[in-house]
Design a protein around this motif. Structure first.
Motif, PDB file in Angstrom:
ATOM      1  N   THR A 121       0.932   4.122  -2.846  1.00 11.91           N
ATOM      2  CA  THR A 121       0.714   5.542  -2.526  1.00 11.91           C
ATOM      3  C   THR A 121       1.817   6.395  -3.151  1.00 11.91           C
ATOM      4  O   THR A 121       1.547   7.458  -3.735  1.00 11.91           O
ATOM      5  N   LEU A 155      -7.749   7.972  -5.602  1.00 11.28           N
ATOM      6  CA  LEU A 155      -6.896   8.678  -4.648  1.00 11.28           C
ATOM      7  C   LEU A 155      -7.377   8.440  -3.215  1.00 11.28           C
ATOM      8  O   LEU A 155      -6.590   8.121  -2.317  1.00 11.28           O
ATOM      9  N   CYS A 189       0.841  -1.219   0.000  1.00  5.04           N
ATOM     10  CA  CYS A 189       0.000   0.000   0.000  1.00  5.04           C
ATOM     11  C   CYS A 189       0.866   1.256   0.000  1.00  5.04           C
ATOM     12  O   CYS A 189       0.545   2.235  -0.687  1.00  5.04           O
ATOM     13  N   ALA A 190       1.951   1.229   0.770  1.00  2.49           N
ATOM     14  CA  ALA A 190       2.849   2.394   0.814  1.00  2.49           C
ATOM     15  C   ALA A 190       3.463   2.621  -0.568  1.00  2.49           C
ATOM     16  O   ALA A 190       3.537   3.765  -1.056  1.00  2.49           O
ATOM     17  N   PHE A 199      -3.889   3.246   3.182  1.00  2.00           N
ATOM     18  CA  PHE A 199      -2.601   3.570   3.788  1.00  2.00           C
ATOM     19  C   PHE A 199      -2.787   4.087   5.218  1.00  2.00           C
ATOM     20  O   PHE A 199      -2.101   3.656   6.149  1.00  2.00           O
ATOM     21  N   VAL A 226      -6.671   4.733  -2.025  1.00  2.00           N
ATOM     22  CA  VAL A 226      -5.264   4.456  -1.698  1.00  2.00           C
ATOM     23  C   VAL A 226      -4.884   5.133  -0.375  1.00  2.00           C
ATOM     24  O   VAL A 226      -4.264   4.513   0.507  1.00  2.00           O
ATOM     25  N   VAL A 227      -5.287   6.394  -0.220  1.00  2.00           N
ATOM     26  CA  VAL A 227      -4.959   7.123   1.015  1.00  2.00           C
ATOM     27  C   VAL A 227      -5.643   6.469   2.215  1.00  2.00           C
ATOM     28  O   VAL A 227      -5.045   6.296   3.287  1.00  2.00           O
TER      29      VAL A 227
END
Lengths: 186, 498
Positions: free
Chosen positions: A17, B467, A13-14, B474, B470-471
């Motif tokens: 991102t 967006l 995931c990082a 995370f 994903v954020v």
């Protein structure tokens, strides 16, 4: 693959991102998201395929490869830790390799078309699109097979069922039909 | 038969609506409390669940907006469909077993109920319930608008209703929807879903066969025509480009496991072991029904480019024009009934979860107890919610005539980004914390609504949904990892070991 799986997921995931950030800050290309068709209102065209991929093509492919990895990692996380046997891991890794192979075929045939302007057809679609259409869909089929055929081995074994039934019986016996009051269940 | 085309189509749709009304009346007798109204007493079989699951997934967005998107942007929108196998897989691997277990152990009737039990937090229940209400408003409005647009297309073709307006069509279609949802609750909803799913599968296959016969060279000739006009439109990333396509791939794939109207259905099966059958049946049904999306879109784009038919007024007209030009009246009747089926099967699911959030979860999160006579309030709020969504749909239509499809995608993305981490990861990772869940939901809502309302266009076709997703993922992971691991309730802890 035990408790560290969540760290693998966090790392993927990082990375996604970061890649998304790089794409958002990459040098912009005019009409990268398409433009209006010159003749037919309501239709949009893609235009120059090579130009659209010039600055972000590799990042996009990496993003998709990570997404496919994430799907397999999530599916593995969905299997109880005690059932993540070497056999399950082998099945999951094979699933990922299969998906990545399809991605590679799709990307390479698309880039080949951009370079030569020629393509073959498969079941109604140009080859790169056929990989995207049929291939990507088929890429998820191994997960269907693992779940369906391995249900009593990996997902919900006879022991799991007995354990859950015992839990329900115990809950009922203790009068723990709490109407969803967590305090009573502690 | 051709002379009676509109009458046959109208008859098929009317027959279908009468069926819905009768099902509502039948289901009313089987609905005696809130548990029956919201989760059908957790007593449904595998075929009912699988048909209900896939028909609720493929909504009016798939039948009206989907072909319109292919007409407009080519292959880009295929990515919403091709991810379906992996999307369903995540739903079943990550959600179906544990959500059903917790529902039985804690007598849960809604998704926020399950999450409140999992996290031991009323704050999570409240946030999830609010998210559901917000998403339902956007999505339900889309469905009602799609229903009205299709109905107007059908009725305006007859002499008697030639001048019928969109407002009247919203009123007629919403009335049928409200009637069977109010009377029969989720029981009426899932049993109409069974017939709706059947119609959608038949329609998908028949439409594919029809589409392949439009050009002598079949689908290959159609795609060749598009290729000559603009090769990128029929190449893997379509006109919208790589990041728009991957955005849909991400949001529609992972996001399926975060859709409350779908995962709530995973609480309703009689036996957990039925999931092994429900999963492949759902995937198969979805794929057959989605054939309509792909084949109509491709053929309509090719026929317009080739000069066979004039350009469409709006991309969303693709399905209705295809049916009126290329299909027999009987097939058109089946498919139009299928269109209504697709739209209504999703609408009733949204009405149900939205009502549960309003009358069950929000009061419980705020006052700590259930309201009295939940069943009566459920019926009242169902009516109010549908009327408000219908008004919102009309406002959206007249004030901002964007594609029906994009509004639908916005609703899906809102749920996907805000709920997937909390539901799918939360049910499989004991380290998921309340602060992590709150961070994920809040960030997803802010980014999704912010990008949409401010009209921000991100570079390379990156969507606000991608967006925010994903954020949100995370943040959920990182905040959970740095905050103190929770002490789970004993029964929940054991469920998460199974």
């Amino acid at each position: 693959m035990g408790r560290q799986l969540i760290y693998v997921i966090a790392a993927i995931c990082a990375a996604m991102t970061i890649i998304l950030f790089l794409i958002l800050t990459a040098e912009p290309v005019a009409n990268a998201g398409g433009s209006a068709h010159p003749i037919f209102a309501g239709m949009r065209i893609g235009g120059d395929g090579l130009a659209r991929l010039e600055h972000i093509g590799s990042l996009g492919y990496a993003f998709q490869a990570l997404l496919l990895s994430l799907i397999v990692a999530f599916a593995t996380l969905g299997v109880s830790e005690k059932h993540r046997t070497p056999r399950l891991r082998a099945y999951m890794i094979a699933t990922l390799i299969f998906s990545l192979f399809i991605l590679w075929q799709m990307v390479s045939s698309h880039l080949s078309f951009i370079a030569t302007g020629e393509t073959t057809y498969f079941m109604g679609f140009p080859a790169p699109t056929a990989w995207a259409m049929y291939g990507v869909w088929l890429g998820g089929i191994p997960l269907v097979l693992i779940y369906t055929l391995g249900f009593r081995q990996f997902i919900y074994t006879d022991e799991d069922q007995a354990e859950f039934e015992k839990l329900v019986a115990k809950s009922a016996a203790e009068g723990q039909e709490t109407n969803n009051n967590p305090e009573e269940a502690r | 038969m051709e002379a009676y085309r509109q009458e046959i189509i109208l008859g098929a749709v009317a027959l279908y609506m009468v069926f819905c009304v009768i099902t509502g009346l039948w289901a009313m007798r089987r609905t005696s409390d809130a548990s029956d109204f919201f989760v059908a007493g957790r007593g449904l079989g595998p075929i009912v669940i699988s048909l209900a699951l896939f028909s609720s997934t493929l909504s009016g967005f798939g039948f009206v907006g989907g072909p319109g998107l292919v007409y407009s942007i080519g292959v880009s929108s295929f990515w919403m469909i091709t991810i379906s196998t992996a999307g369903y897989a995540l739903g079943f691997f990550m959600v179906s077993k544990r959500i059903r277990m917790i529902a039985e152990l804690r007598n849960c009737i809604s998704l926020p109920d399950v999450l409140a039990a999992r996290y031991g937090s009323e704050a999570v229940r409240l946030l999830v319930a609010i998210t559901i209400v917000l998403g339902v408003m956007g999505y339900l409005a889309t469905q009602i608008l799609a229903m009205a647009v299709v109905m107007q297309a059908i009725l305006s073709g007859t002499a008697m209703f030639a001048d019928i307006g969109l407002v009247a069509c919203v009123a007629i279609s919403s009335t049928v929807l409200i009637f069977y949802c109010v009377t029969g609750g989720i029981i009426a909803s899932v049993y109409t879903d069974v017939v709706q799913g059947g119609i959608m599968m038949v329609a998908g296959v028949l439409i594919l066969l029809t589409a392949m016969s439009v050009f002598d060279g079949g689908m290959t000739e159609a795609t060749s025509i598009i290729l000559k006009d603009d090769s990128e439109a029929i190449m893997p990333w379509g006109s919208a480009g790589i990041m728009a396509s991957l955005g849909w791939f991400f949001v529609f794939g992972l996001g399926l496991a975060g859709q409350p109207h779908l995962v709530t259905k995973m609480m309703m099966n009689r036996n957990i072991s039925d999931n092994r059958h429900i999963f492949p049946l759902s995937v198969m049904g979805y794929v057959l029904a989605a054939l309509l999306w792909v084949s109509i879109g491709i053929i309509m784009r090719a026929t317009v480019i080739d000069g066979v038919i004039p350009p469409l007024g709006l991309p969303d007209d693709a399905a209705s024009v295809f049916l009126s030009v290329f299909t027999s009246p009987l097939l058109a009747g089946i498919v139009f009934a299928g269109l209504f089926a697709a739209i209504m099967s999703t609408s009733d699911a949204f009405l149900n979860i939205g009502t549960a959030a309003i009358i069950h979860d929000i009061p419980k999160a705020i006052w700590g107890k259930n309201i009295e006579n939940e069943l009566m309030w459920a019926r009242i709020v169902t009516v109010i919610l549908a009327i408000v969504a219908a008004l919102f749909a009309l406002y959206s239509y007249y004030a901002d005539a964007t594609l029906v499809a994009l509004l639908g995608a916005f609703g899906w993305a809102t749920f996907a980004a805000s709920l997937f981490p909390v539901v799918a990861l939360g049910l499989n990772w004991k380290g998921a914390t309340v602060p992590g869940a709150v961070a994920a939901i809040v960030s997803a809502l802010i980014i999704n609504f912010g990008v949409q309302l401010a009209g921000i266009a991100l570079p390379y076709g990156v969507s606000g949904g991608l967006l925010s997703f994903v954020v949100s993922l995370f943040l959920f992971l990182s905040v959970s990892l740095i905050t103190k691991p929770p002490v789970l309730d004993r029964d929940i802890d054991r469920v998460m070991d199974i």
